[in-house]
Design a protein around this motif. Structure first.
Motif, PDB file in Angstrom:
ATOM      1  N   VAL A   1     -82.922   8.791 -10.021  1.00 26.60           N
ATOM      2  CA  VAL A   1     -81.642   9.482 -10.110  1.00 26.60           C
ATOM      3  C   VAL A   1     -81.451  10.403  -8.908  1.00 26.60           C
ATOM      4  CG1 VAL A   1     -80.259  11.116 -11.453  1.00 26.60           C
ATOM      5  CG2 VAL A   1     -81.543   9.322 -12.618  1.00 26.60           C
ATOM      6  N   PHE A   2     -82.512  11.101  -8.525  1.00 25.63           N
ATOM      7  CA  PHE A   2     -82.422  11.939  -7.327  1.00 25.63           C
ATOM      8  C   PHE A   2     -82.178  11.072  -6.099  1.00 25.63           C
ATOM      9  CE2 PHE A   2     -84.408  14.032  -3.633  1.00 25.63           C
ATOM     10  CZ  PHE A   2     -83.678  15.216  -3.623  1.00 25.63           C
ATOM     11  N   ALA A   3     -82.790   9.882  -6.071  1.00 31.94           N
ATOM     12  CA  ALA A   3     -82.640   8.983  -4.922  1.00 31.94           C
ATOM     13  C   ALA A   3     -81.207   8.503  -4.736  1.00 31.94           C
ATOM     14  CB  ALA A   3     -83.571   7.778  -5.072  1.00 31.94           C
ATOM     15  N   SER A   4     -80.369   8.659  -5.765  1.00 28.74           N
ATOM     16  CA  SER A   4     -78.970   8.241  -5.637  1.00 28.74           C
ATOM     17  C   SER A   4     -78.203   9.118  -4.654  1.00 28.74           C
ATOM     18  CB  SER A   4     -78.282   8.309  -7.004  1.00 28.74           C
ATOM     19  OG  SER A   4     -78.095   9.664  -7.414  1.00 28.74           O
ATOM     20  N   GLY A   5     -78.744  10.319  -4.374  1.00 29.26           N
ATOM     21  CA  GLY A   5     -78.078  11.223  -3.448  1.00 29.26           C
ATOM     22  C   GLY A   5     -77.039  12.108  -4.103  1.00 29.26           C
ATOM     23  N   LYS A   6     -76.963  12.053  -5.447  1.00 29.38           N
ATOM     24  CA  LYS A   6     -75.935  12.806  -6.168  1.00 29.38           C
ATOM     25  C   LYS A   6     -76.492  14.019  -6.914  1.00 29.38           C
ATOM     26  CE  LYS A   6     -72.233  10.227  -5.388  1.00 29.38           C
ATOM     27  NZ  LYS A   6     -70.978  10.774  -4.802  1.00 29.38           N
ATOM     28  N   ILE A   7     -77.780  14.304  -6.741  1.00 29.70           N
ATOM     29  CA  ILE A   7     -78.420  15.400  -7.456  1.00 29.70           C
ATOM     30  C   ILE A   7     -78.880  16.462  -6.457  1.00 29.70           C
ATOM     31  CG2 ILE A   7     -80.371  16.071  -8.917  1.00 29.70           C
ATOM     32  CD1 ILE A   7     -78.251  14.470 -10.398  1.00 29.70           C
TER      33      ILE A   7
ATOM     34  N   ALA B   1     -88.511  12.272 -21.864  1.00 27.41           N
ATOM     35  CA  ALA B   1     -89.830  11.802 -21.455  1.00 27.41           C
ATOM     36  C   ALA B   1     -90.826  12.944 -21.626  1.00 27.41           C
ATOM     37  CB  ALA B   1     -89.798  11.321 -20.001  1.00 27.41           C
ATOM     38  N   PRO B   2     -91.527  13.006 -22.758  1.00 25.76           N
ATOM     39  CA  PRO B   2     -92.396  14.154 -23.014  1.00 25.76           C
ATOM     40  C   PRO B   2     -93.463  14.379 -21.952  1.00 25.76           C
ATOM     41  CG  PRO B   2     -92.800  12.370 -24.592  1.00 25.76           C
ATOM     42  CD  PRO B   2     -91.546  12.036 -23.866  1.00 25.76           C
ATOM     43  N   GLY B   3     -94.013  13.304 -21.393  1.00 21.52           N
ATOM     44  CA  GLY B   3     -95.007  13.463 -20.339  1.00 21.52           C
ATOM     45  C   GLY B   3     -94.412  14.080 -19.091  1.00 21.52           C
ATOM     46  N   SER B   4     -93.216  13.620 -18.723  1.00 17.19           N
ATOM     47  CA  SER B   4     -92.533  14.179 -17.559  1.00 17.19           C
ATOM     48  C   SER B   4     -92.187  15.638 -17.794  1.00 17.19           C
ATOM     49  CB  SER B   4     -91.260  13.376 -17.253  1.00 17.19           C
ATOM     50  OG  SER B   4     -91.570  12.035 -16.937  1.00 17.19           O
ATOM     51  N   LEU B   5     -91.780  15.960 -19.013  1.00 16.96           N
ATOM     52  CA  LEU B   5     -91.432  17.339 -19.331  1.00 16.96           C
ATOM     53  C   LEU B   5     -92.661  18.240 -19.333  1.00 16.96           C
ATOM     54  CD1 LEU B   5     -88.814  16.676 -22.162  1.00 16.96           C
ATOM     55  CD2 LEU B   5     -88.345  17.480 -19.841  1.00 16.96           C
TER      56      LEU B   5
ATOM     57  N   THR C   1     -85.916   8.419 -20.492  1.00 20.64           N
ATOM     58  CA  THR C   1     -87.302   8.341 -20.945  1.00 20.64           C
ATOM     59  C   THR C   1     -88.306   8.256 -19.799  1.00 20.64           C
ATOM     60  OG1 THR C   1     -87.119   5.942 -21.182  1.00 20.64           O
ATOM     61  CG2 THR C   1     -86.667   7.277 -23.141  1.00 20.64           C
ATOM     62  N   GLY C   2     -87.841   8.507 -18.601  1.00 18.71           N
ATOM     63  CA  GLY C   2     -88.725   8.508 -17.448  1.00 18.71           C
ATOM     64  C   GLY C   2     -88.300   7.575 -16.338  1.00 18.71           C
ATOM     65  N   ASP C   3     -87.413   6.639 -16.635  1.00 15.51           N
ATOM     66  CA  ASP C   3     -86.964   5.682 -15.617  1.00 15.51           C
ATOM     67  C   ASP C   3     -86.256   6.387 -14.461  1.00 15.51           C
ATOM     68  OD1 ASP C   3     -87.990   3.609 -17.087  1.00 15.51           O
ATOM     69  OD2 ASP C   3     -86.083   3.098 -18.047  1.00 15.51           O
ATOM     70  N   GLY C   4     -85.615   7.513 -14.765  1.00 19.01           N
ATOM     71  CA  GLY C   4     -84.864   8.219 -13.724  1.00 19.01           C
ATOM     72  C   GLY C   4     -85.628   9.342 -13.061  1.00 19.01           C
TER      73      GLY C   4
ATOM     74  N   LYS D   1     -75.555  24.397 -19.976  1.00 20.53           N
ATOM     75  CA  LYS D   1     -74.283  25.013 -20.384  1.00 20.53           C
ATOM     76  C   LYS D   1     -73.305  25.098 -19.223  1.00 20.53           C
ATOM     77  CE  LYS D   1     -75.751  27.823 -24.342  1.00 20.53           C
ATOM     78  NZ  LYS D   1     -75.905  29.200 -24.877  1.00 20.53           N
ATOM     79  N   HIS D   2     -73.835  25.263 -18.015  1.00 24.81           N
ATOM     80  CA  HIS D   2     -72.984  25.334 -16.829  1.00 24.81           C
ATOM     81  C   HIS D   2     -72.478  23.958 -16.398  1.00 24.81           C
ATOM     82  CE1 HIS D   2     -74.465  29.490 -15.176  1.00 24.81           C
ATOM     83  NE2 HIS D   2     -74.220  29.529 -16.476  1.00 24.81           N
ATOM     84  N   GLY D   3     -72.955  22.910 -17.057  1.00 22.96           N
ATOM     85  CA  GLY D   3     -72.560  21.554 -16.682  1.00 22.96           C
ATOM     86  C   GLY D   3     -73.304  21.018 -15.482  1.00 22.96           C
ATOM     87  N   ASP D   4     -74.434  21.638 -15.146  1.00 21.75           N
ATOM     88  CA  ASP D   4     -75.180  21.233 -13.952  1.00 21.75           C
ATOM     89  C   ASP D   4     -76.096  20.036 -14.183  1.00 21.75           C
ATOM     90  OD1 ASP D   4     -74.085  23.278 -12.393  1.00 21.75           O
ATOM     91  OD2 ASP D   4     -75.606  24.720 -13.060  1.00 21.75           O
ATOM     92  N   ILE D   5     -76.362  19.690 -15.448  1.00 24.09           N
ATOM     93  CA  ILE D   5     -77.265  18.581 -15.764  1.00 24.09           C
ATOM     94  C   ILE D   5     -76.459  17.396 -16.271  1.00 24.09           C
ATOM     95  CG2 ILE D   5     -79.257  17.848 -17.132  1.00 24.09           C
ATOM     96  CD1 ILE D   5     -80.062  20.757 -17.409  1.00 24.09           C
ATOM     97  N   PRO D   6     -76.612  16.202 -15.703  1.00 25.92           N
ATOM     98  CA  PRO D   6     -75.864  15.035 -16.172  1.00 25.92           C
ATOM     99  C   PRO D   6     -76.191  14.720 -17.634  1.00 25.92           C
ATOM    100  CG  PRO D   6     -76.951  14.574 -14.080  1.00 25.92           C
ATOM    101  CD  PRO D   6     -77.507  15.868 -14.572  1.00 25.92           C
ATOM    102  N   GLU D   7     -75.223  14.170 -18.345  1.00 22.48           N
ATOM    103  CA  GLU D   7     -75.439  13.816 -19.749  1.00 22.48           C
ATOM    104  C   GLU D   7     -76.562  12.793 -19.899  1.00 22.48           C
ATOM    105  OE1 GLU D   7     -71.913  12.584 -21.709  1.00 22.48           O
ATOM    106  OE2 GLU D   7     -70.793  14.435 -21.279  1.00 22.48           O
ATOM    107  N   SER D   8     -76.749  11.946 -18.895  1.00 15.57           N
ATOM    108  CA  SER D   8     -77.781  10.901 -18.965  1.00 15.57           C
ATOM    109  C   SER D   8     -79.188  11.478 -18.995  1.00 15.57           C
ATOM    110  CB  SER D   8     -77.649   9.955 -17.768  1.00 15.57           C
ATOM    111  OG  SER D   8     -77.811  10.659 -16.543  1.00 15.57           O
ATOM    112  N   SER D   9     -79.332  12.732 -18.601  1.00 16.21           N
ATOM    113  CA  SER D   9     -80.659  13.354 -18.579  1.00 16.21           C
ATOM    114  C   SER D   9     -81.284  13.384 -19.963  1.00 16.21           C
ATOM    115  CB  SER D   9     -80.555  14.781 -18.017  1.00 16.21           C
ATOM    116  OG  SER D   9     -81.782  15.464 -18.128  1.00 16.21           O
ATOM    117  N   LYS D  10     -80.481  13.631 -20.987  1.00 19.68           N
ATOM    118  CA  LYS D  10     -81.003  13.781 -22.348  1.00 19.68           C
ATOM    119  C   LYS D  10     -81.685  12.518 -22.843  1.00 19.68           C
ATOM    120  CE  LYS D  10     -79.772  15.137 -27.070  1.00 19.68           C
ATOM    121  NZ  LYS D  10     -78.709  15.600 -27.984  1.00 19.68           N
ATOM    122  N   THR D  11     -81.254  11.359 -22.396  1.00 17.67           N
ATOM    123  CA  THR D  11     -81.809  10.096 -22.891  1.00 17.67           C
ATOM    124  C   THR D  11     -82.712   9.406 -21.872  1.00 17.67           C
ATOM    125  OG1 THR D  11     -79.800   8.935 -22.162  1.00 17.67           O
ATOM    126  CG2 THR D  11     -79.875   9.701 -24.445  1.00 17.67           C
TER     127      THR D  11
END
Length: 419
Positions: free
Chosen positions: A258-264, A194-198, A251-254, A239-249
């Protein structure tokens, strides 16, 4: 329609500036006029509530048109060409500088000085609305970037939930500890596609080091040590594995969900969103808010988002439109309307009640030092899904590219757009 092309077209249109009201002759009038206002869709919880509060307390009545964000520039260009802009024109803060450049809104400087609002409005909105030392807009909806952290996960990982990290090393250490908890927990998150979010959340990592991204002429400075260090910091987390793979794709929905899931453990985000249903005022876990830091303790920065509001030069109700802008930018409206919604106020001298908690007091303080992009090329360089900003970040953070090589490539691409 590309932003730069659209706004250039608008600037060449017959927007009616010859018949524009003289700001020195404008006087606030509440005489029952019917006014029109455009606002980008998506912030209705604040924007509509503010207009509703004005309508209920004034004879003047304002009708809102919600414009989808991806259609706003084209609609503006067409209306500027035909002289059919609304009485009150609001826009995303990152587009305000371009709108001002077209000459479509009135100079409010003298009016704001007379009203006492001048110098007390969110600085990033004033920055985006200023050209040649004159101010053409005021904050309508304000927000600011920061990071959220899950206090419960901090506690489980043996971290102090009341001491959020204030350096990049501190964030990496905390993220590593939370990822090691297992059970699907991850230490860090950002919406990576999500370029705007970034722009909202990665730019502060650069600004915090004292490096600007936009040059005075509106071109970009991406090939520098500060940008390379910021990208390297994010790459380390991946590289440390701290970012979920879903982060790369994402587009802003998360961005919040995603933080609200309580797992971040830590998520780069924005201030207003934590008060929506995506996180909510009563989440299932304890969380805190903190400034986005630089590499050294004491460094931090924030991107102020939201919307600005100005008076169209084509309006036939300049006095009545100013009555709304005057009311909108008053201290009483910040205190009595915005903070009662509650929402971030336009005024930096508003008194944010401690009872609203960190979800309001933290971003309200950050907004006082907020920054933004002021460039006619923002859309093509930063916001575009094909732009050099997104390509640069993704190649380094998720694909392991060398930061120095990536910023050099991005700089070349940005220069081809701006020069």
């Amino acid at each position: 329609m590309a932003l730069t092309a659209s706004l250039a077209l608008a600037a060449c249109g017959n927007g009616g500036s010859d018949a524009a009201a003289n700001p020195s002759n404008i006087v606030a009038k509440d005489d029952g006029a019917k006014l029109t206002l455009w606002v980008r869709a998506g912030n209705e919880a604040v924007t509509d509530a503010v207009v509703d509060a004005y309508n209920k307390s004034h004879k003047n009545q304002i009708a809102i048109t919600h414009v989808p964000a991806d259609q706003y520039v084209a609609k503006f260009a067409a209306a500027a060409q035909s002289g059919s802009l609304p009485d009150i024109l609001t826009s995303d803060i990152v587009f305000q500088a371009q709108i001002v450049k077209t000459g479509s809104v009135l100079d409010l400087t003298s009016l704001l000085k007379q009203s006492g609002a001048f110098g007390h409005l969110a600085p990033a909105h004033e920055q985006a609305s200023t050209a040649g030392g004159e101010v053409y807009g005021v904050p309508y909806n304000t927000d600011t970037s920061l990071y959220l952290y899950n206090k419960d996960l901090f506690t489980k990982a043996g971290l102090d939930p009341n001491k959020p990290p204030t350096t990049w090393d501190g964030i990496v250490q905390a993220a590593d500890a939370i990822t090691k908890l297992g059970g699907g927990n991850k230490g860090f998150y950002l919406s990576g596609d999500a370029p705007g979010s970034l722009a909202y959340d990665v730019t502060p990592l650069i600004w915090a080091q004292g490096q600007q991204v936009v040059k005075p002429d509106g071109s970009f400075d991406l090939n520098n040590t500060a940008t390379q260090k910021a990208l390297g910091f994010l790459q380390e987390l991946d590289k440390h594995g701290d970012i979920p793979e879903s982060s790369k794709t994402d587009t802003g929905d998360g961005f919040f969900s995603v933080f609200a899931s309580g797992k971040i453990g830590i998520a780069l985000a924005g201030g207003n969103g934590v008060n929506t249903a995506t996180v909510g005022t009563k989440p299932k876990f304890n969380f805190g808010l903190a400034p986005i830091p630089g590499p050294t303790d004491g460094q931090w920065a924030t991107f102020s988002g939201g919307d600005t509001a100005g008076i169209s030069k084509t309006t036939k109700h300049a006095d009545e439109a100013w009555d709304f802008i005057n009311w909108l930018s008053s201290l009483s409206t910040s205190n009595d309307v915005y903070l009662n919604l509650p929402a971030m106020p336009p005024r930096t001298d508003a008194t944010v009640p401690a009872s609203l908690g960190d979800q309001f007091t933290v971003p309200a303080n950050l907004i006082k030092k907020g920054e933004t992009y002021v460039s006619p090329h923002y859309n093509d360089v930063i916001a575009s899904a094909q732009g050099p900003w997104l390509q640069m970040i993704q190649s380094v953070v998720f694909d392991g590219a060398d930061p120095a090589a990536a910023t050099k490539t991005a700089q070349s691409a940005a220069d081809s757009i701006t020069q």
